[in-house]
Design a protein around this motif. Structure first.
Motif, PDB file in Angstrom:
ATOM      1  N   HIS A  43     -71.348  44.318 -69.858  1.00  0.00           N
ATOM      2  CA  HIS A  43     -70.095  45.045 -69.217  1.00  0.00           C
ATOM      3  C   HIS A  43     -70.512  46.318 -69.452  1.00  0.00           C
ATOM      4  CE1 HIS A  43     -68.188  41.115 -69.708  1.00  0.00           C
ATOM      5  NE2 HIS A  43     -68.904  41.051 -70.907  1.00  0.00           N
TER       6      HIS A  43
ATOM      7  N   LYS B 141     -71.811  51.671 -61.978  1.00  0.00           N
ATOM      8  CA  LYS B 141     -72.803  51.152 -61.568  1.00  0.00           C
ATOM      9  C   LYS B 141     -74.105  51.646 -61.921  1.00  0.00           C
ATOM     10  CE  LYS B 141     -74.507  48.915 -57.512  1.00  0.00           C
ATOM     11  NZ  LYS B 141     -75.563  48.993 -56.286  1.00  0.00           N
TER      12      LYS B 141
ATOM     13  N   ASP C 252     -77.235  49.390 -63.575  1.00  0.00           N
ATOM     14  CA  ASP C 252     -78.476  49.098 -63.323  1.00  0.00           C
ATOM     15  C   ASP C 252     -79.646  49.863 -64.473  1.00  0.00           C
ATOM     16  OD1 ASP C 252     -77.648  48.521 -60.712  1.00  0.00           O
ATOM     17  OD2 ASP C 252     -77.627  50.595 -59.990  1.00  0.00           O
TER      18      ASP C 252
ATOM     19  N   MET D 290     -76.638  37.036 -62.596  1.00  0.00           N
ATOM     20  CA  MET D 290     -75.205  37.569 -61.733  1.00  0.00           C
ATOM     21  C   MET D 290     -75.116  38.854 -62.268  1.00  0.00           C
ATOM     22  SD  MET D 290     -71.296  36.527 -62.509  1.00  0.00           S
ATOM     23  CE  MET D 290     -71.414  37.520 -63.928  1.00  0.00           C
ATOM     24  N   LYS D 291     -74.583  39.685 -60.831  1.00  0.00           N
ATOM     25  CA  LYS D 291     -73.899  40.793 -61.065  1.00  0.00           C
ATOM     26  C   LYS D 291     -72.742  40.902 -60.124  1.00  0.00           C
ATOM     27  CE  LYS D 291     -75.401  45.690 -59.945  1.00  0.00           C
ATOM     28  NZ  LYS D 291     -76.780  46.546 -59.653  1.00  0.00           N
ATOM     29  N   GLU D 292     -71.773  41.716 -60.649  1.00  0.00           N
ATOM     30  CA  GLU D 292     -70.755  41.821 -59.555  1.00  0.00           C
ATOM     31  C   GLU D 292     -69.603  42.921 -60.447  1.00  0.00           C
ATOM     32  OE1 GLU D 292     -67.602  38.266 -61.714  1.00  0.00           O
ATOM     33  OE2 GLU D 292     -68.490  38.125 -59.781  1.00  0.00           O
ATOM     34  N   PRO D 293     -69.075  43.437 -59.309  1.00  0.00           N
ATOM     35  CA  PRO D 293     -68.037  44.410 -59.922  1.00  0.00           C
ATOM     36  C   PRO D 293     -66.701  43.725 -60.245  1.00  0.00           C
ATOM     37  CG  PRO D 293     -68.005  44.525 -57.374  1.00  0.00           C
ATOM     38  CD  PRO D 293     -69.016  43.426 -58.013  1.00  0.00           C
ATOM     39  N   VAL D 294     -65.924  44.326 -60.953  1.00  0.00           N
ATOM     40  CA  VAL D 294     -64.651  43.737 -61.742  1.00  0.00           C
ATOM     41  C   VAL D 294     -63.587  44.738 -61.190  1.00  0.00           C
ATOM     42  CG1 VAL D 294     -63.434  42.779 -63.523  1.00  0.00           C
ATOM     43  CG2 VAL D 294     -65.967  42.316 -63.295  1.00  0.00           C
TER      44      VAL D 294
ATOM     45  N   THR E  76     -62.791  50.216 -61.545  1.00  0.00           N
ATOM     46  CA  THR E  76     -63.855  49.139 -61.463  1.00  0.00           C
ATOM     47  C   THR E  76     -64.823  49.447 -62.639  1.00  0.00           C
ATOM     48  OG1 THR E  76     -63.967  49.506 -58.996  1.00  0.00           O
ATOM     49  CG2 THR E  76     -65.507  48.481 -59.718  1.00  0.00           C
TER      50      THR E  76
ATOM     51  N   TRP F 252     -68.365  46.912 -64.242  1.00  0.00           N
ATOM     52  CA  TRP F 252     -69.249  45.912 -63.910  1.00  0.00           C
ATOM     53  C   TRP F 252     -69.757  45.060 -64.875  1.00  0.00           C
ATOM     54  CZ3 TRP F 252     -71.561  45.682 -58.976  1.00  0.00           C
ATOM     55  CH2 TRP F 252     -71.299  46.902 -58.078  1.00  0.00           C
ATOM     56  N   ARG F 253     -70.032  43.777 -64.386  1.00  0.00           N
ATOM     57  CA  ARG F 253     -70.535  42.833 -65.155  1.00  0.00           C
ATOM     58  C   ARG F 253     -71.478  42.031 -64.609  1.00  0.00           C
ATOM     59  NH1 ARG F 253     -66.106  37.922 -65.591  1.00  0.00           N
ATOM     60  NH2 ARG F 253     -65.098  39.608 -64.463  1.00  0.00           N
ATOM     61  N   ALA F 254     -72.492  41.838 -65.676  1.00  0.00           N
ATOM     62  CA  ALA F 254     -73.802  40.943 -65.333  1.00  0.00           C
ATOM     63  C   ALA F 254     -74.215  40.086 -66.394  1.00  0.00           C
ATOM     64  CB  ALA F 254     -74.751  42.071 -65.057  1.00  0.00           C
TER      65      ALA F 254
END
Length: 68
Positions: A8, A12, A16, A31-35, A59, A61-63
């Protein structure tokens, strides 16, 4: 034995960097997505009552990474 590591991060760029550091250690990205987070901003008026001012968005980020 495979185990997952959730990440978390706030930006971005931070995400990365964390992913590249863990990939060097043998982890694989699943998995990688914005929350999106939504909130409300209130201020007190002169009578002490809360008054709605505006909505806020942020925003994060979660991965998820795995190592087998």
């Amino acid at each position: 034995m495979a185990f997952r590591i959730p990440l978390h991060r706030r930006t971005k760029k931070e995400m990365d960097q964390a992913i590249s550091d863990l990939e060097k250690r043998g982890f694989k990205l699943i998995m990688k997505e914005p929350v999106m987070n939504y909130g409300k901003h209130f201020e007190k008026d002169r009578h002490g009552k809360s008054e709605f001012i505006k909505t806020t968005e942020s925003t994060a980020w979660r991965a998820v990474m795995v190592k087998e």
